[in-house]
Design a protein around this motif. Structure first.
Motif, PDB file in Angstrom:
ATOM      1  N   PHE A  36       0.829  -1.199   0.000  1.00 11.88           N
ATOM      2  CA  PHE A  36       0.000   0.000   0.000  1.00 11.88           C
ATOM      3  C   PHE A  36       0.864   1.249   0.000  1.00 11.88           C
ATOM      4  N   GLN A  37       1.795   1.344   0.973  1.00  7.07           N
ATOM      5  CA  GLN A  37       2.561   2.576   1.119  1.00  7.07           C
ATOM      6  C   GLN A  37       3.520   2.804  -0.043  1.00  7.07           C
ATOM      7  N   LEU A  38       4.062   1.756  -0.634  1.00  6.59           N
ATOM      8  CA  LEU A  38       4.960   1.927  -1.780  1.00  6.59           C
ATOM      9  C   LEU A  38       4.225   2.444  -3.016  1.00  6.59           C
ATOM     10  N   ASN A  39       2.901   2.323  -3.017  1.00 12.48           N
ATOM     11  CA  ASN A  39       2.116   2.774  -4.158  1.00 12.48           C
ATOM     12  C   ASN A  39       1.395   4.085  -3.918  1.00 12.48           C
ATOM     13  N   VAL A  40       1.686   4.746  -2.791  1.00  7.25           N
ATOM     14  CA  VAL A  40       1.081   6.038  -2.457  1.00  7.25           C
ATOM     15  C   VAL A  40       2.208   7.029  -2.179  1.00  7.25           C
ATOM     16  N   CYS A  41       2.133   8.208  -2.786  1.00  9.88           N
ATOM     17  CA  CYS A  41       3.178   9.226  -2.591  1.00  9.88           C
ATOM     18  C   CYS A  41       3.265   9.707  -1.152  1.00  9.88           C
ATOM     19  N   GLU A  42       2.128  10.002  -0.562  1.00  8.60           N
ATOM     20  CA  GLU A  42       2.098  10.567   0.779  1.00  8.60           C
ATOM     21  C   GLU A  42       2.223   9.452   1.820  1.00  8.60           C
ATOM     22  N   LEU A  43       2.956   9.727   2.866  1.00 12.35           N
ATOM     23  CA  LEU A  43       3.103   8.760   3.947  1.00 12.35           C
ATOM     24  C   LEU A  43       1.787   8.688   4.707  1.00 12.35           C
ATOM     25  N   THR A  44       1.219   7.489   4.832  1.00 14.09           N
ATOM     26  CA  THR A  44      -0.082   7.317   5.478  1.00 14.09           C
ATOM     27  C   THR A  44       0.024   6.538   6.787  1.00 14.09           C
ATOM     28  N   MET A  45       1.235   6.250   7.203  1.00 10.35           N
ATOM     29  CA  MET A  45       1.487   5.532   8.453  1.00 10.35           C
ATOM     30  C   MET A  45       2.813   6.035   9.007  1.00 10.35           C
ATOM     31  N   PRO A  46       3.073   5.841  10.283  1.00  8.34           N
ATOM     32  CA  PRO A  46       4.370   6.258  10.814  1.00  8.34           C
ATOM     33  C   PRO A  46       5.507   5.592  10.021  1.00  8.34           C
ATOM     34  N   PHE A  47       6.593   6.329   9.811  1.00  8.53           N
ATOM     35  CA  PHE A  47       7.680   5.781   9.004  1.00  8.53           C
ATOM     36  C   PHE A  47       8.238   4.498   9.597  1.00  8.53           C
ATOM     37  N   ASP A  48       8.323   4.404  10.923  1.00 12.14           N
ATOM     38  CA  ASP A  48       8.865   3.178  11.513  1.00 12.14           C
ATOM     39  C   ASP A  48       7.983   1.968  11.212  1.00 12.14           C
ATOM     40  N   VAL A  49       6.683   2.157  11.131  1.00 16.43           N
ATOM     41  CA  VAL A  49       5.759   1.078  10.774  1.00 16.43           C
ATOM     42  C   VAL A  49       5.990   0.669   9.313  1.00 16.43           C
ATOM     43  N   PHE A  50       6.112   1.644   8.433  1.00 18.12           N
ATOM     44  CA  PHE A  50       6.374   1.402   7.012  1.00 18.12           C
ATOM     45  C   PHE A  50       7.721   0.711   6.822  1.00 18.12           C
ATOM     46  N   HIS A  51       8.750   1.228   7.484  1.00 17.93           N
ATOM     47  CA  HIS A  51      10.098   0.680   7.362  1.00 17.93           C
ATOM     48  C   HIS A  51      10.122  -0.793   7.792  1.00 17.93           C
ATOM     49  N   GLU A  52       9.527  -1.077   8.944  1.00 16.12           N
ATOM     50  CA  GLU A  52       9.468  -2.455   9.423  1.00 16.12           C
ATOM     51  C   GLU A  52       8.715  -3.345   8.433  1.00 16.12           C
ATOM     52  N   ALA A  53       7.618  -2.842   7.897  1.00 16.73           N
ATOM     53  CA  ALA A  53       6.816  -3.624   6.958  1.00 16.73           C
ATOM     54  C   ALA A  53       7.624  -3.993   5.717  1.00 16.73           C
ATOM     55  N   VAL A  54       8.356  -3.035   5.175  1.00 18.38           N
ATOM     56  CA  VAL A  54       9.167  -3.307   3.980  1.00 18.38           C
ATOM     57  C   VAL A  54      10.257  -4.322   4.304  1.00 18.38           C
ATOM     58  N   GLN A  55      10.915  -4.162   5.437  1.00 22.77           N
ATOM     59  CA  GLN A  55      11.966  -5.107   5.818  1.00 22.77           C
ATOM     60  C   GLN A  55      11.416  -6.524   5.983  1.00 22.77           C
ATOM     61  N   LYS A  56      10.290  -6.647   6.650  1.00 21.68           N
ATOM     62  CA  LYS A  56       9.707  -7.982   6.863  1.00 21.68           C
ATOM     63  C   LYS A  56       9.180  -8.562   5.561  1.00 21.68           C
ATOM     64  N   ALA A  57       8.587  -7.733   4.717  1.00 29.12           N
ATOM     65  CA  ALA A  57       8.061  -8.215   3.438  1.00 29.12           C
ATOM     66  C   ALA A  57       9.189  -8.681   2.512  1.00 29.12           C
ATOM     67  N   LEU A  58      10.324  -7.972   2.553  1.00 27.05           N
ATOM     68  CA  LEU A  58      11.449  -8.332   1.691  1.00 27.05           C
ATOM     69  C   LEU A  58      12.373  -9.361   2.342  1.00 27.05           C
ATOM     70  N   GLY A  59      12.271  -9.514   3.654  1.00 28.02           N
ATOM     71  CA  GLY A  59      13.105 -10.479   4.345  1.00 28.02           C
ATOM     72  C   GLY A  59      14.565 -10.083   4.426  1.00 28.02           C
ATOM     73  N   ARG A  60      14.816  -8.775   4.477  1.00 31.06           N
ATOM     74  CA  ARG A  60      16.195  -8.282   4.562  1.00 31.06           C
ATOM     75  C   ARG A  60      16.200  -6.903   5.197  1.00 31.06           C
ATOM     76  N   PRO A  61      17.367  -6.483   5.695  1.00 28.19           N
ATOM     77  CA  PRO A  61      17.455  -5.109   6.184  1.00 28.19           C
ATOM     78  C   PRO A  61      17.307  -4.140   5.008  1.00 28.19           C
ATOM     79  N   VAL A  62      16.573  -3.077   5.211  1.00 28.68           N
ATOM     80  CA  VAL A  62      16.419  -2.042   4.192  1.00 28.68           C
ATOM     81  C   VAL A  62      16.949  -0.749   4.801  1.00 28.68           C
ATOM     82  N   PHE A  63      17.962  -0.189   4.171  1.00 32.00           N
ATOM     83  CA  PHE A  63      18.576   1.042   4.659  1.00 32.00           C
ATOM     84  C   PHE A  63      17.692   2.232   4.269  1.00 32.00           C
ATOM     85  N   THR A  64      17.620   3.229   5.140  1.00 29.44           N
ATOM     86  CA  THR A  64      16.705   4.340   4.895  1.00 29.44           C
ATOM     87  C   THR A  64      17.000   5.065   3.590  1.00 29.44           C
TER      88      THR A  64
END
Length: 132
Positions: A60-88
């Motif tokens: 959801f968040q990768l397909n929306v320009c505006e941040l719609t959730m706290p960045f830490d929630v988004f960051h964690e979601a991307v890391q868990k979805a990709l199964g790797r650390p994602v650098f900011t």
């Protein structure tokens, strides 16, 4: 609750209807859709991400320009979805790559590729350990 379940009151100047959500799902994955500041704020205030899986949050968040959730929630979601650390810095310098990786179109980048995203004149790498 997911973003599809959000039904803001008619009194609200902001609404997220099924047409908007359909636009999100139908847009090319490398061009995020702008839903506008008001809708983004309304989604954040409604905590629309609660009840979503990490992958759903990331998609959801990768397909929306505006941040719609706290960045830490988004960051964690991307890391868990990709199964790797994602650098900011990947969010700012490799958005399309993150989307392509999430879709399964490309493999995860190597650490060297992630570091090479940073312009050479801004890059500082400190090697630590016995081999350093």
């Amino acid at each position: 609750m997911t973003s599809n379940d959000i039904n803001l009151s008619a009194d609200s100047a902001v609404s997220l209807d099924h047409d908007t959500l359909g636009e999100l799902k139908g847009k090319p994955k490398f061009k995020p859709l702008s839903i506008g500041r008001e809708k983004a704020i309304a989604l954040a205030q409604a905590k629309h991400w609660e009840g979503m899986t990490h992958r759903e949050r990331a998609e959801f968040q990768l397909n929306v320009c505006e941040l719609t959730m706290p960045f830490d929630v988004f960051h964690e979601a991307v890391q868990k979805a990709l199964g790797r650390p994602v650098f900011t810095h990947e969010f700012g310098l490799n958005w399309g790559g993150l989307v392509a990786e999430l879709r399964g179109d490309v493999p995860a980048p190597s650490l060297e590729e992630v570091l090479e995203l940073i312009p050479a004149d801004k890059r500082v790498v400190i090697a630590m350990g016995e081999d350093a």
